[in-house]
Each structure stands twice: as structure tokens, then as C-alpha cells.
Scaffold this active site. Structure first.
Site, PDB file in Angstrom:
ATOM      1  N   HIS A 193      -2.875  -1.148  -3.103  1.00 25.68           N
ATOM      2  CA  HIS A 193      -4.041  -0.288  -2.887  1.00 25.68           C
ATOM      3  C   HIS A 193      -3.951   0.939  -3.792  1.00 25.68           C
ATOM      4  O   HIS A 193      -3.119   1.816  -3.596  1.00 25.68           O
ATOM      5  CB  HIS A 193      -4.108   0.161  -1.425  1.00 25.68           C
ATOM      6  CG  HIS A 193      -4.316  -0.974  -0.472  1.00 25.68           C
ATOM      7  ND1 HIS A 193      -3.998  -0.893   0.858  1.00 25.68           N
ATOM      8  CD2 HIS A 193      -4.815  -2.226  -0.668  1.00 25.68           C
ATOM      9  CE1 HIS A 193      -4.286  -2.033   1.456  1.00 25.68           C
ATOM     10  NE2 HIS A 193      -4.782  -2.864   0.548  1.00 25.68           N
ATOM     11  N   ASP A 208      -4.171  -4.778   6.289  1.00 21.77           N
ATOM     12  CA  ASP A 208      -4.566  -5.645   5.182  1.00 21.77           C
ATOM     13  C   ASP A 208      -3.427  -6.599   4.847  1.00 21.77           C
ATOM     14  O   ASP A 208      -2.278  -6.183   4.694  1.00 21.77           O
ATOM     15  CB  ASP A 208      -4.927  -4.797   3.959  1.00 21.77           C
ATOM     16  CG  ASP A 208      -5.566  -5.617   2.856  1.00 21.77           C
ATOM     17  OD1 ASP A 208      -6.157  -6.672   3.162  1.00 21.77           O
ATOM     18  OD2 ASP A 208      -5.490  -5.200   1.687  1.00 21.77           O
ATOM     19  N   MET A 212       0.027   1.138   5.019  1.00 16.90           N
ATOM     20  CA  MET A 212      -0.765   1.469   6.193  1.00 16.90           C
ATOM     21  C   MET A 212      -1.767   0.357   6.483  1.00 16.90           C
ATOM     22  O   MET A 212      -2.193  -0.354   5.596  1.00 16.90           O
ATOM     23  CB  MET A 212      -1.542   2.775   5.961  1.00 16.90           C
ATOM     24  CG  MET A 212      -0.717   4.031   6.028  1.00 16.90           C
ATOM     25  SD  MET A 212      -1.707   5.475   5.548  1.00 16.90           S
ATOM     26  CE  MET A 212      -3.174   5.245   6.568  1.00 16.90           C
ATOM     27  N   SER A 242       0.854  -1.192   0.000  1.00 15.70           N
ATOM     28  CA  SER A 242       0.000   0.000   0.000  1.00 15.70           C
ATOM     29  C   SER A 242       0.885   1.235   0.000  1.00 15.70           C
ATOM     30  O   SER A 242       1.633   1.449  -0.946  1.00 15.70           O
ATOM     31  CB  SER A 242      -0.952  -0.025   1.202  1.00 15.70           C
ATOM     32  OG  SER A 242      -1.835   1.074   1.171  1.00 15.70           O
ATOM     33  N   THR A 243       0.860   2.042   1.062  1.00 15.59           N
ATOM     34  CA  THR A 243       1.638   3.272   1.105  1.00 15.59           C
ATOM     35  C   THR A 243       3.125   2.984   0.912  1.00 15.59           C
ATOM     36  O   THR A 243       3.700   2.185   1.643  1.00 15.59           O
ATOM     37  CB  THR A 243       1.429   3.990   2.455  1.00 15.59           C
ATOM     38  OG1 THR A 243       0.036   4.145   2.685  1.00 15.59           O
ATOM     39  CG2 THR A 243       2.112   5.337   2.460  1.00 15.59           C
TER      40      THR A 243
END
Length: 387
Positions: free
Chosen positions: A226, A322, A319, A199-200
Site C-alpha cells: 500500500h 486486505d 493495517m 502495508s504498514t
């Protein structure tokens, strides 16, 4: 208190962001700037913890501002403010390549100013809290055991000096569940698929990992990053141009083939089905999981169901949590799991959750992950042939 500098040439958008952050706990807007050139001076003057940056601005746009900023502030988090369009996606990915940390999308088709403020707050506040908090030194705490290696199974390699040898008992992180016994499987077994969640910070991390994979990789790679719609297609195209492997945004009914990377499309979960001897992609609009669609957990569960112990998974920077639930399902099926270490992660939420739950076989810095993936695939497949 996390201090924020807002950079945007639109007075309306600056006001929108300031209002969105105004009531957020622990966040303070310390200044604004109308373009990237003015932002450079404001950063030196105000020393913010986080910068929000528009892309299209006069005198110095957001991409050039990020490049200039990185010459003097290597670790200052910069969150780009992007439009949800092909042009916006392309520019945002360029900004991430230039050194931006993350991005949010400007609200569209929103009925009122208050709804726009709420939409910006929902996206922006968690990112600022995660990124700004990471830069601040944690409060002093009494010494305790090295939490990042808690729950590693025998054979895992500690990544920090001074840790106990692999397989030795390690104290669990505060509040983490006790480590569970290792799933039974043949060590060094054959690997038929690589599954990666991020993600991030993921776009940069994934680029570096895929650059380290060879063109003759004998297994497919499936990825959930994401990202919203449009962005995933642009991201896949950029990776396809920049890395040795063929990279595509996953579509419905694509057959998984060795040496090809499949990126889950924005707003669609990516799962897999068997048709004869082939494995095909399948997309769905099922409920969000961990506030995400696509979700890493959904993809990991599907990989576990079809591949079991012949899967190898990696959880990279991001972040939230997940991937943790899916990692447990993978581990219960006998698969192995690698997590990116805290030091090389932009945010150690996702990999940290996997490590804290005792689900990681190895914790590695980003620059060692590609090599570990390639080695594990080659060793396992060579051993399978030998048998």
C-alpha cells in the site's frame, strides 16, 4: 488514551495536525516541537506513545531526528509527514530506512482548511490508533488457547514454544470463523510464482525478505504494498539497488520473468493475463477494495485464477484486513499461504486477519520468511522434475 507529540517547523501545519486529532476518540496531543532537536527533549519529558514527524526542518531534520531517536527509543512509533512528490517520496523512504514506522502525505489541492483537517484526520487517526494501541499492554484476560495458530493446516510449524504439535486441534480466535478443511492438492507441488502483500511496516519487511532471495530464483515475485503514486516507483528503484533481484514498478503489459520482482504501482490494481505461454501484467483503476488501490485482494484473486495450486503467497505486516479475501480464493484454488507472526509485525492486522480466518499454512517471524519461500520453491520444483 494514546498520547501524541507533533513535530513540525510550520506553525500552520502543527495547528492543522492538532486540530485534526482534537476530536479523535482515544487520542490526546500532549505537546509540539518545531524541529527534531527540540523533539528529542520533548520525547524524554512527555513520553508520548506516538510521534508525528515532519521531514524538512531547521537544526535537525526529520530523518536525522529518527536516527537519533532510535538510539534511545527503539520501538516508539514515528509517523512521517510527507509531501506527495518525488522529493517527498525519496525523503520518506530514507526516513523509513532510518527507522520511521509509517508515513502520511500532506494534503494537496484541498479547497479549505476544514477539508485539509479532514484529509489529515482520515489518514492519521487509524495509524495512530493501530500503532499507539500496539505499544500499550492489553487488559488482563483469562488464559485461553494459542489463537495465532488457529486453523493451520497439517504440516504447519508452530512458531511459539509450548504449542500443540502441527495438525492437532487448536482453539479458534474469539469471533473467528471455524477452520475450513484443507484444499486438496499435491503436497510439495511445483511453485511457479510468489505473491506478497503488505502495508504498514512493509517497506522494511519487504527489503529484508528480498535480501534473502537468490539472484537465480526460478520464479517471478509479484508484490502489492500500500503506497501512493510516485512512492511505488521510488520504492522499486531502492529495492532494485539494495537487493539481489531485479525490481521494477509494474507497467502495462510486462511479461513476468523468473528472478524479477514486480511492485504494483500506486493507485492502480495489479492483475495478470495470459497471452500464449506468457503471463503479462495488467493495470486498472477499478474501485478501491478495503479502502485500498492497489489492493492485495485484487492481486491475489488474479494469481489464484492463473496459477492455482502452483502459487505461494505471503501476507506481511500491515493495517486492516486486505489480503484475507484474496487468501481465501488462493487457498480454495489449492495455493499455500504464509503469514508473518505478530511479534515481528509492526501491525498484525493483515497477517492476523489471514491467521484468524484459518487460512495460513505457516506463521513465521520476518527473519525466517525468505528462507521458507526459497525452500518451498526449490523443493516443489525439484519434486516436479523428479516426477
Amino acid at each position: 488514551m494514546i498520547s501524541v507529540l507533533v513535530v513540525d517547523d510550520s506553525v500552520v501545519v502543527r495547528r492543522l495536525i492538532v486540530d485534526a486529532l482534537g476530536e479523535a476518540p482515544g487520542i490526546q496531543v500532549v505537546g509540539t516541537a518545531a524541529n527534531g532537536l527540540l523533539a528529542q527533549a520533548k520525547i524524554d519529558q512527555l513520553k508520548p506513545d506516538v510521534v508525528t514527524m515532519d521531514i524538512e526542518m531547521p537544526q535537525m531534520d526529520g530523518i536525522e531526528a529518527v536516527r537519533e531517536l532510535r538510539k534511545r527509543h527503539a520501538s516508539l512509533p514515528v509517523i512521517m509527514f510527507s509531501t506527495l512528490s518525488a522529493a517527498g517520496a525519496s525523503a520518506t523512504l530514507e526516513a523509513l530506512s532510518a527507522g520511521a514506522t509509517d508515513y502520511v502525505t500532506k494534503p494537496s489541492n484541498v479547497g479549505s482548511v476544514q477539508q485539509s483537517i479532514a484529509a489529515v484526520r482520515e489518514q492519521l487517526v487509524p495509524k495512530i490508533q493501530a500503532l499507539g494501541g500496539r505499544r500499550r499492554p492489553p487488559p488482563a484476560a483469562p488464559p485461553r488457547g494459542p489463537a495465532p495458530t488457529a486453523g493451520l493446516r497439517p504440516g504447519a510449524v508452530p512458531t511459539r514454544p509450548g504449542l500443540p504439535p502441527a495438525g492437532a486441534a487448536r482453539p479458534a480466535p474469539m469471533g473467528a470463523p471455524p477452520a475450513r478443511p484443507a484444499a486438496k492438492r499435491a503436497p510439495g507441488g511445483r511453485i511457479d510464482i510468489l505473491a506478497i502483500g503488505s502495508s504498514t511496516g512493509g517497506p522494511d519487511a519487504l527489503t529484508k525478505v528480498l535480501l534473502g532471495l537468490p539472484t537465480d530464483l526460478p520464479v517471478p515475485v509479484v508484490i502489492t504494498q500500500h503506497m501512493p503514486p510516485v512512492f511505488t516507483k521510488m520504492f522499486a528503484e531502492r529495492l532494485d539497488r539494495a537487493t539481489p533481484l531485479k525490481v521494477v514498478e509494474a507497467g502495462e503489459g510486462m511479461e513476468l520473468t523468473p528472478g524479477t520482482v514486480y511492485i504494483a504501482p500506486g493507485d492502480r490494481h495489479l492483475i495478470f493475463v495470459r497471452k500464449g505461454t506468457a503471463t503479462l501484467t495488467q493495470l486498472n483503476n477499478g474501485p478501491q477494495e478495503n479502502s485500498c488501490r492497489p489492493a492485495v485482494d485484487v492481486m491475489f484473486r488474479s494469481v489464484a485464477a492463473l496459477y492455482g495450486a502452483s502459487a505461494f503467497a505471503a501476507v506481511l505486516t500491515g493495517m486492516g484486513q486486505d489480503g484475507r479475501g484474496g487468501a481465501k480464493v488462493l487457498r480454495d484454488s489449492g495455493a499455500e499461504i504464509l503469514a508473518q507472526d505478530e511479534a515481528s509485525s509492526v501491525v498484525w492486522g493483515m497477517p492476523g486477519a489471514v491467521v484468524g480466518a484459518g487460512l495460513a499454512d505457516e506463521i513465521l517471524p520476518l527473519d525466517r520468511i525468505a528462507g521458507a519461500l526459497v525452500n518451498r520453491v526449490r523443493v516443489g520444483r525439484a519434486a516436479a522434475v523428479a516426477r
